[in-house]
Design a protein around this motif. Structure first.
Motif, PDB file in Angstrom:
ATOM      1  N   LEU A  60       0.843  -1.199   0.000  1.00  8.29           N
ATOM      2  CA  LEU A  60       0.000   0.000   0.000  1.00  8.29           C
ATOM      3  C   LEU A  60       0.882   1.254   0.000  1.00  8.29           C
ATOM      4  O   LEU A  60       0.637   2.208  -0.751  1.00  8.29           O
ATOM      5  N   ALA A 110       2.402   1.673  -3.364  1.00  3.40           N
ATOM      6  CA  ALA A 110       1.402   2.106  -4.345  1.00  3.40           C
ATOM      7  C   ALA A 110       1.125   3.596  -4.195  1.00  3.40           C
ATOM      8  O   ALA A 110       1.051   4.337  -5.174  1.00  3.40           O
ATOM      9  N   GLU A 141      -1.842  -9.334 -11.552  1.00  7.60           N
ATOM     10  CA  GLU A 141      -0.764  -9.251 -10.575  1.00  7.60           C
ATOM     11  C   GLU A 141       0.217 -10.418 -10.668  1.00  7.60           C
ATOM     12  O   GLU A 141       1.429 -10.226 -10.600  1.00  7.60           O
ATOM     13  N   ARG A 167      -0.614  -2.515  -9.577  1.00  7.92           N
ATOM     14  CA  ARG A 167      -1.882  -2.238 -10.224  1.00  7.92           C
ATOM     15  C   ARG A 167      -2.598  -1.068  -9.531  1.00  7.92           C
ATOM     16  O   ARG A 167      -3.112  -0.154 -10.180  1.00  7.92           O
ATOM     17  N   GLN A 168      -2.591  -1.100  -8.202  1.00  4.68           N
ATOM     18  CA  GLN A 168      -3.211  -0.002  -7.459  1.00  4.68           C
ATOM     19  C   GLN A 168      -2.441   1.289  -7.661  1.00  4.68           C
ATOM     20  O   GLN A 168      -3.016   2.371  -7.712  1.00  4.68           O
ATOM     21  N   SER A 169      -1.107   1.190  -7.792  1.00  2.00           N
ATOM     22  CA  SER A 169      -0.323   2.407  -8.003  1.00  2.00           C
ATOM     23  C   SER A 169      -0.681   3.025  -9.352  1.00  2.00           C
ATOM     24  O   SER A 169      -0.707   4.242  -9.508  1.00  2.00           O
ATOM     25  N   LEU A 190      -3.643   2.862 -10.765  1.00  2.00           N
ATOM     26  CA  LEU A 190      -4.932   3.545 -10.553  1.00  2.00           C
ATOM     27  C   LEU A 190      -4.712   4.876  -9.838  1.00  2.00           C
ATOM     28  O   LEU A 190      -5.305   5.898 -10.188  1.00  2.00           O
ATOM     29  N   VAL A 201      -9.135   6.334  -2.440  1.00  2.00           N
ATOM     30  CA  VAL A 201      -8.886   5.123  -3.213  1.00  2.00           C
ATOM     31  C   VAL A 201      -8.062   4.129  -2.404  1.00  2.00           C
ATOM     32  O   VAL A 201      -8.210   2.912  -2.546  1.00  2.00           O
ATOM     33  N   ALA A 231      -8.107   0.137  -2.215  1.00  2.00           N
ATOM     34  CA  ALA A 231      -6.907  -0.580  -2.649  1.00  2.00           C
ATOM     35  C   ALA A 231      -6.507  -1.614  -1.595  1.00  2.00           C
ATOM     36  O   ALA A 231      -6.132  -2.738  -1.922  1.00  2.00           O
ATOM     37  N   TYR A 262      -8.504  -4.731  -2.076  1.00  2.00           N
ATOM     38  CA  TYR A 262      -8.040  -5.516  -3.228  1.00  2.00           C
ATOM     39  C   TYR A 262      -6.735  -6.239  -2.907  1.00  2.00           C
ATOM     40  O   TYR A 262      -6.516  -7.368  -3.303  1.00  2.00           O
ATOM     41  N   MET A 263      -5.864  -5.536  -2.191  1.00  2.00           N
ATOM     42  CA  MET A 263      -4.550  -6.118  -1.916  1.00  2.00           C
ATOM     43  C   MET A 263      -4.662  -7.327  -0.997  1.00  2.00           C
ATOM     44  O   MET A 263      -3.986  -8.330  -1.206  1.00  2.00           O
TER      45      MET A 263
END
Lengths: 313, 335, 314
Positions: free
Chosen positions: C106, C109, C144, C191-193, C195, C242, C246, C249-250
């Motif tokens: 996190l 990201a 991922e 992936r979150q980074s 976004l 977000v 995130a 999701y992680m």
């Protein structure tokens, strides 16, 4: 008094939660006249506009339109009543449907209210309305974004006239316009009114514009009417301290001792309306009684009335 | 000299100095790959202690001129002509040195203090950032000075306000903070862009009173951008009237508001409802679009006095009347 | 502020209990009998019944649920059917890995997202901006585990900078820990980074047009300060919103990453426990993940209130 009232309210009150936006507003608008509602932000003048059109429901009070009790109307009857009451907003860009051509904007209200025998007739009327507001018939097939602010306001006026309303409520109709265009629109609205005999409720923060447009004026402060009366009385001999301060705050007014400001402080929040007279916290003449007792309207002649304890003396 | 502990009378003994001088100032913006002029040939000056109005309707280029003077025009803008601030040419300065003039030599008051003050930074932080950066004060010295400034603009309990945020203030208080911020580093020029337009009329009067007091106390040159001729007559010494990117008339505020010489200025006055009820005389037509200005006099298509001669663009100096960009200026006195 | 905190704490409860109820029902509605799994094919009906009674599986569903709820409040989640030891002792062995992995992912990201978003916005519409935007689209659209394999191949197999797989706890030295967690966290966070980069870019572009940015400039503040402490402060608020999503999701994505990198985390533990019909362990695992997610979201909301005083004073 002159003509009978077309629109009358008694004790009109609107609360949002525990905030009283409008309190005990009595209005009486003679048929064929222009009635001005002035006040600063938070005075509740726009809420009154929405209440009398029944766009929002009052918490209490009466609204009469001619012989009709507006609050009792529901469903189809209310819908038919709406034909007789139209509104013009401050921002014509926000109030016109951007996806409709001007022609559709002008013919749709006609067909909704069953005016005109067929499309051709409604379209012809649309073109006539455009001519009346000073736009060419070619404008029918164009979209609002193709017009300037002043032209869009002309379209909004034409749309309001499309249903042949008896009452037009105009909420700050020229505030978003430049002065040269503002004058065009004000003249247009005056001509419209003379021509059709429409009754108008004209809402504005601009005292000069209200003076130019209105026969009768009511001054609002924190949801209440402080003073009302015919134009010349309000502008030439205002009796309420708030009206006096408002008029002498207009730029260009004579300054005593070199100062413009007549009032200290700012309008209190509608969450915490002062006890007694709503205006007392800013009033230069406030005394003990103003804290405890709500002033009643004093008749001052020629239909002028003001709610102030000073007038008792 | 700090205006907070003034001993001498403002401006006493010194001859009034020209603080701002614009000469043929023009701003062009790239639109679809081409530079389109937004203002052209804007020339005027402001002296110390003087309030000069830049008047005109929306789109006349008054705000663009202000942002060019600040050195903060929109991205990609091309600024031409000459601009002198305190005698120094500033258009060729490096961006860094140009920025250094902001705050310290030029203060700026915006129309909407609600959006012009940072929503999530404390008032005190915004004021001390400016004071520390421009005057090299320590954080605590800056905080003391900030409190003095807030007191000076009539804000009660300044120490509490410094700890608060803009959304906690009323409209009038916000504009007072904005004024304190603009004056915080003792600038010689203050540009105010419609500073009272967003305010209620009774608050507008309070803020105008305050600005007049500050203007005298800090002895600044003030450029007052407005669309309201009544405010011009009330507050300013001189006025520069703009139309379609041009200066059309420069005169004393009294002359501009009572006996203007340019037909456009006259038209503006006649369009504002006064105390009389006689029918308003609007200016016909509408302001030409940017990039679609007429050749010659830009006002000619809307002007009742226009003749063939108006196909030639009148100069500001060299037409029949000095400081009036018109071939047929109004000469008769009218009220 | 206190009222805000109290409100936030109350809002945690549904985020924990709704997933719990769902897992509880799903497990029991799915085919398969833990008692049968434990005792094997040779078990008699009596033996099965006895074990079911011991595990409480013969009770009606609502009673089972209430018993289990009672367990939560008395910190007794029962015994793992497979490990034959208390769930409360099994979970901590695995939870640390997943929590650390998620936290590092996190953080990575957010840092990558904010930095890239700002760079992109400041270079609006030039090649740098286009490069960042294109990479962000790629980052969002690729899965991922694929990133994980790519990273292993590039940094571990080819460059030999990081270990290929396995876990080193922080107690064994921060450098070794960092080396073992960096690639998994990057794979999990990328992936979150991407976004967040897009979010930060558009929010930064909006903020740079705000009048208060012009004010900061008009006050003479240098551009670095205008961007760093005036613009980024407000522009990063939406990114924080977000970040809460995130984190969720992680925690889910950690399953795949833990398997690829052979990390002994909750995700892997859960997959195995589900396969073994180890009800108590699955429920304990889900409870832990819900708790972690709830706490993370609470922290993020508190940060939100720190960054945006308008929320604090509502």
């Amino acid at each position: 008094m002159s003509a009978p009232a077309l629109l009358e309210t008694k004790g009109l009150t609107k609360s949002f939660g525990n905030v009283k936006a409008v309190r005990d507003v009595d209005l009486s608008i003679p048929r064929g006249s222009t009635f001005g509602l002035v006040g600063e932000s938070g005075s509740g003048k726009s809420t009154v506009a929405r209440l009398v059109l029944r766009l929002i429901e009052p918490t209490s009070g009466e609204i009469r339109f001619g012989e009709t009790d507006l609050r009792a109307l529901k469903g189809d009857k209310l819908r038919r009543q709406r034909r007789k009451m139209q509104m013009i907003f401050q921002d014509p860009f926000g109030s016109l449907n951007l996806r409709m051509t001007v022609g559709e904007t002008l013919t749709e209200p006609q067909s909704v209210h069953g005016l005109g025998r067929n499309d051709a007739e409604r379209r012809a009327r649309g073109e006539a309305l455009l001519a009346e507001v000073g736009l060419p018939a070619a404008a029918m097939d164009r979209f609002p974004h193709e017009f300037s602010g002043g032209q869009r306001q002309r379209i909004a006026i034409a749309r309001a006239l499309a249903t042949e309303p008896e009452l037009i409520v105009a909420d700050e109709p020229v505030s978003a316009l430049d002065v040269s265009v503002q004058a065009q629109i004000l003249n247009l609205m005056r001509d419209m009114q003379a021509e059709h005999g429409t009754t108008m409720l004209f809402i504005s923060h601009d005292l000069r514009v209200v003076q130019y447009m209105c026969d009768q004026i009511a001054v609002m402060y924190l949801g209440e009417i402080m003073e009302r009366g015919p134009r010349h009385r309000i502008y030439e001999m205002p009796q309420h301290p708030y009206t006096q301060a408002l008029l002498s705050s207009v730029p260009g007014s004579p300054k005593e001792d070199g100062k413009r400001a007549k009032l200290k402080g700012e309008i209190p929040s509608a969450h915490s309306v002062p006890s007694g007279c709503a205006f007392r916290t800013r009033c230069p003449h406030a005394f003990d009684r103003c804290k405890v007792e709500v002033p009643v309207m004093h008749q001052l002649g020629e239909g002028q009335e003001a709610a102030c304890h000073l007038l008792d003396r | 000299m700090s205006p907070l502990d003034m001993t001498a009378a403002p401006g006493a003994g010194t001859e009034t100095k020209v603080v701002l001088e614009a000469e043929n100032l023009g701003v062009a913006l790239p639109i679809d790959g081409k530079y389109v002029p937004i203002t052209t040939d804007v020339s005027f000056s402001v002296r110390r202690g003087e309030a000069v109005a830049l008047v005109g309707e929306s789109g006349c280029g008054k705000s663009m001129t202000a942002s060019a003077i600040m050195g903060l025009p929109p991205r990609g803008a091309k600024v031409t002509g000459r601009l002198r601030i305190n005698g120094r040419d500033v258009l060729d300065l490096s961006p860094k040195r140009r920025r250094a003039l902001c705050g310290s030599e030029i203060g700026f008051i915006f129309q909407e203090p609600m959006t012009a003050l940072h929503p999530t930074l404390r008032i005190g932080r915004q004021m001390t950032d400016t004071l520390c950066h421009n005057l090299g004060l320590s954080r605590s010295a800056a905080m003391t000075r900030a409190a003095e400034l807030l007191d000076l603009v009539g804000i009660p309990r300044p120490k509490d306000i410094l700890k608060g945020y803009v959304h906690q203030l009323s409209g009038g208080m916000r504009q007072r903070v904005m004024i304190a911020l603009a004056l915080s580093c003792d600038p010689s020029l203050v540009i105010a862009d419609e500073p009272t337009t967003a305010l209620d009329v009774t608050i507008q009067a309070q803020v105008l009173d305050l600005m007049e007091k500050m203007r005298r106390e800090f002895d600044v040159a003030m450029l007052f951008i407005t669309h309201d001729l009544e405010v011009v007559g009330d507050f300013c010494d001189r006025a520069v009237v703009m139309y379609a990117g041009d200066v059309v008339e420069t005169a004393t505020a009294a002359e501009v508001t009572r006996a203007p010489h340019h037909p456009y200025t006259r038209g503006l006055i006649d369009a504002v409802p006064g105390t009389g009820l006689e029918r308003l005389v609007p200016i016909g037509g509408s302001v030409p679009q940017i990039g679609a200005w007429p050749e010659g006099c830009r006002f000619a298509p809307r002007c009742s006095r226009a003749t063939e001669k108006c196909a030639i663009r009148p100069p500001l100096e060299g037409a029949p009347m000095p400081d009036v960009r018109c071939w047929h200026p109004l000469t008769e006195e009218r009220t | 502020m206190l009222r805000y905190l109290a409100k936030r704490f109350l809002l945690i409860l549904p985020t924990i209990f709704v997933p719990l109820i769902m897992v509880f029902l799903l497990l029991r509605l799915a085919p398969g009998d833990p008692a049968g799994m434990m005792l094997g094919d040779q078990a008699t009906a009596d033996q099965l019944a006895a074990l079911r009674a011991e595990l409480g599986l013969d009770q009606p569903l609502p009673v089972q649920f209430l018993l289990w709820l009672k367990g939560i409040f008395t910190l007794d989640l029962g015994n793992s059917i497979f490990f034959r030891e208390p769930v409360m002792e099994v979970i901590p062995r695995y939870a640390g890995v997943t929590i650390l992995l998620t936290l590092v992912a996190l953080t990575l990201a957010i840092v990558i997202g904010v930095v890239m978003g700002v760079i992109s916005a400041l270079n609006r519409n030039n090649p740098v901006d286009r490069g960042v935007v294109t990479s962000a689209v790629l980052g969002i659209s690729l899965p991922e585990f694929w990133f994980a394999l790519l990273l292993i191949f590039l940094f571990s197999v080819t460059l030999r900078w990081f270990p290929v797989s396995g876990w080193t706890p922080p107690s064994a030295g921060l450098i070794a820990f960092g080396a073992s967690i960096f690639l998994p966290a990057l794979a999990l966070g990328i992936r979150q980074s991407a976004l967040m980069t897009r979010m930060m870019r558009s929010s930064m572009l909006d903020v740079m047009d705000e009048p208060y940015i012009t004010t900061a400039r008009a006050q003479g503040l240098p551009e670095r300060k205008v961007i760093g402490s005036y613009a980024m402060r407000t522009a990063s608020i939406p990114v924080l919103t977000v970040a809460g999503l995130a984190a969720g999701y992680m925690l889910g994505g950690a399953v795949a990453i833990e398997i690829v990198f052979a990390l002994p985390g909750l995700g892997r533990m859960l997959v195995e426990a589900v396969a073994r019909r180890d009800y108590p362990l699955v429920e304990g695992g889900v409870l832990t993940i819900s708790l972690v997610l709830a706490v993370l979201n609470l922290v993020i909301d508190l940060l939100y209130a720190v960054l945006d005083p308008r929320i604090r004073y509502q």
